[in-house]
Design a protein around this motif. Structure first.
Motif, PDB file in Angstrom:
ATOM      1  N   SER A   1      -4.175   6.362   5.859  1.00  0.00           N
ATOM      2  CA  SER A   1      -3.482   5.589   5.019  1.00  0.00           C
ATOM      3  C   SER A   1      -1.974   4.986   5.624  1.00  0.00           C
ATOM      4  CB  SER A   1      -2.985   6.548   3.874  1.00  0.00           C
ATOM      5  OG  SER A   1      -1.938   6.150   2.885  1.00  0.00           O
TER       6      SER A   1
ATOM      7  N   ILE B   1      -3.180   1.719   7.261  1.00  0.00           N
ATOM      8  CA  ILE B   1      -3.391   0.644   6.281  1.00  0.00           C
ATOM      9  C   ILE B   1      -1.954  -0.058   6.122  1.00  0.00           C
ATOM     10  CG2 ILE B   1      -3.903   0.229   4.044  1.00  0.00           C
ATOM     11  CD1 ILE B   1      -6.018   2.306   3.933  1.00  0.00           C
TER      12      ILE B   1
ATOM     13  N   SER C   1      -1.762  -2.638   8.748  1.00  0.00           N
ATOM     14  CA  SER C   1      -2.798  -3.547   8.784  1.00  0.00           C
ATOM     15  C   SER C   1      -3.090  -4.693   7.865  1.00  0.00           C
ATOM     16  CB  SER C   1      -4.214  -2.598   8.949  1.00  0.00           C
ATOM     17  OG  SER C   1      -4.312  -2.111   7.594  1.00  0.00           O
TER      18      SER C   1
ATOM     19  N   SER D   1      -9.437  -4.143   5.878  1.00  0.00           N
ATOM     20  CA  SER D   1      -9.014  -3.788   7.259  1.00  0.00           C
ATOM     21  C   SER D   1      -9.995  -2.539   7.640  1.00  0.00           C
ATOM     22  CB  SER D   1      -7.565  -3.424   7.474  1.00  0.00           C
ATOM     23  OG  SER D   1      -7.400  -2.167   6.820  1.00  0.00           O
TER      24      SER D   1
ATOM     25  N   ALA E   1      -8.876   0.480   8.822  1.00  0.00           N
ATOM     26  CA  ALA E   1      -8.294   1.595   8.399  1.00  0.00           C
ATOM     27  C   ALA E   1      -8.512   1.792   6.655  1.00  0.00           C
ATOM     28  CB  ALA E   1      -6.936   1.467   8.548  1.00  0.00           C
ATOM     29  N   ALA E   2      -8.653   0.685   5.862  1.00  0.00           N
ATOM     30  CA  ALA E   2      -8.725   0.888   4.385  1.00  0.00           C
ATOM     31  C   ALA E   2     -10.472   1.190   4.516  1.00  0.00           C
ATOM     32  CB  ALA E   2      -8.776  -0.381   3.738  1.00  0.00           C
TER      33      ALA E   2
ATOM     34  N   ARG F   1     -10.026   5.774  -2.482  1.00  0.00           N
ATOM     35  CA  ARG F   1      -8.796   5.404  -2.645  1.00  0.00           C
ATOM     36  C   ARG F   1      -8.486   5.947  -3.924  1.00  0.00           C
ATOM     37  NH1 ARG F   1      -7.506  -0.149  -0.099  1.00  0.00           N
ATOM     38  NH2 ARG F   1      -5.381   0.598  -0.098  1.00  0.00           N
TER      39      ARG F   1
END
Length: 264
Positions: A241, A244, A247, A252, A254-255, A264
């Motif tokens: 998180s 993100i 990013s 991305s 990370a997401a 999420r």
């Protein structure tokens, strides 16, 4: 020797590297000159301290005392700390009980100046207990100078384990999480709570964080969160998180990783 933690990258990869090298890095840190000198001085002198005024009057002792509870930044707030220690924790109106940050409560309870005729500084086990806390916390602080997310992750892993074992109610444990800034930061990130979360009434915050924990982590009982599996999930979600935020948005890497870790 000045300790310089080795954290070559951030995120989950950096956390995995830190875990693999943590034992040796902690040993190096504990053996560093400044840390050893601070702890030797504390062990030698703390037994002579009978009052909060004596403690806050000794900069080196106070630095260790505050560092053991993550309150290093309060080293200049001597009158405030003296009041927290003098009033103790047994009276509901004591300052430590009124403060939302529960680290002050832990500090006052540990030293016992306001709770007992003879403070805990007189106990033979006390110097080593505080020294151990200081070593853990100050190592985390040193790590944070390189990567603050790693500091928060180490802090969360340690504190959630202690909190899980505490003989208090679920509600009290959640209020401790909400009232301890480093813990709260990890939970807010890991559970993807919005920035507006902190503006809600405290009872509503309690309700919302329990609902989100049940949905994301599979439990709303903090006692369950001390398990290695759930603690690691919390940390990984927090680190992703945090990544993100820096990013390029919802598509991305990370997401996408956050989705793989439980949505999420």
């Amino acid at each position: 020797m000045t300790f310089q933690p080795i954290i070559p990258v951030g995120g989950i990869a950096g956390w995995q590297i830190l875990q693999r090298t943590e034992e040796s890095q902690r040993e190096t840190y504990a053996a560093s000159g400044q840390t050893k000198r601070d702890l030797d001085y504390f062990r030698e002198k703390i037994g002579d301290i009978k009052t909060p005024e004596q403690l806050v009057g000794d900069f080196r002792l106070l630095r260790v005392a505050l560092g053991a509870f993550g309150l290093d930044d309060d080293i200049g707030n001597k009158y405030f700390i003296k009041t927290v220690l003098e009033e103790g924790t047994t009276d509901d109106d004591a300052l430590a009980n009124k403060l939302s940050d529960k680290r002050y409560l832990a500090l006052s309870k540990a030293f016992g100046f306001g709770d007992f005729d003879t403070p805990n500084t007189a106990l033979s086990t006390f110097p080593n207990e505080i020294a151990a806390k200081f070593t853990d916390r100050s190592f985390e602080t040193a790590v944070g100078q390189t990567n603050d997310d790693m500091r928060l992750a180490l802090n969360m892993r340690r504190e959630i384990g202690e909190l899980a074992e505490a003989s208090t109610s679920q509600t009290t444990k959640w209020f401790t999480i909400l009232g301890t800034p480093p813990l709260r930061a990890v939970f807010e990130g890991a559970l993807n709570l919005p920035t507006s979360f902190g503006s809600l009434p405290i009872d509503r915050q309690l309700e919302e964080i329990q609902i989100r924990a049940e949905s994301v982590l599979g439990t709303s009982d903090p006692a369950d969160l001390g398990s290695p599996e759930r603690s690691e999930l919390l940390i990984q979600r927090f680190l992703v998180s945090s990544s993100i935020e820096g990013s390029s948005g919802i598509n991305s890497p990370a997401a996408n990783a956050l989705v793989l870790l439980g949505g999420r």
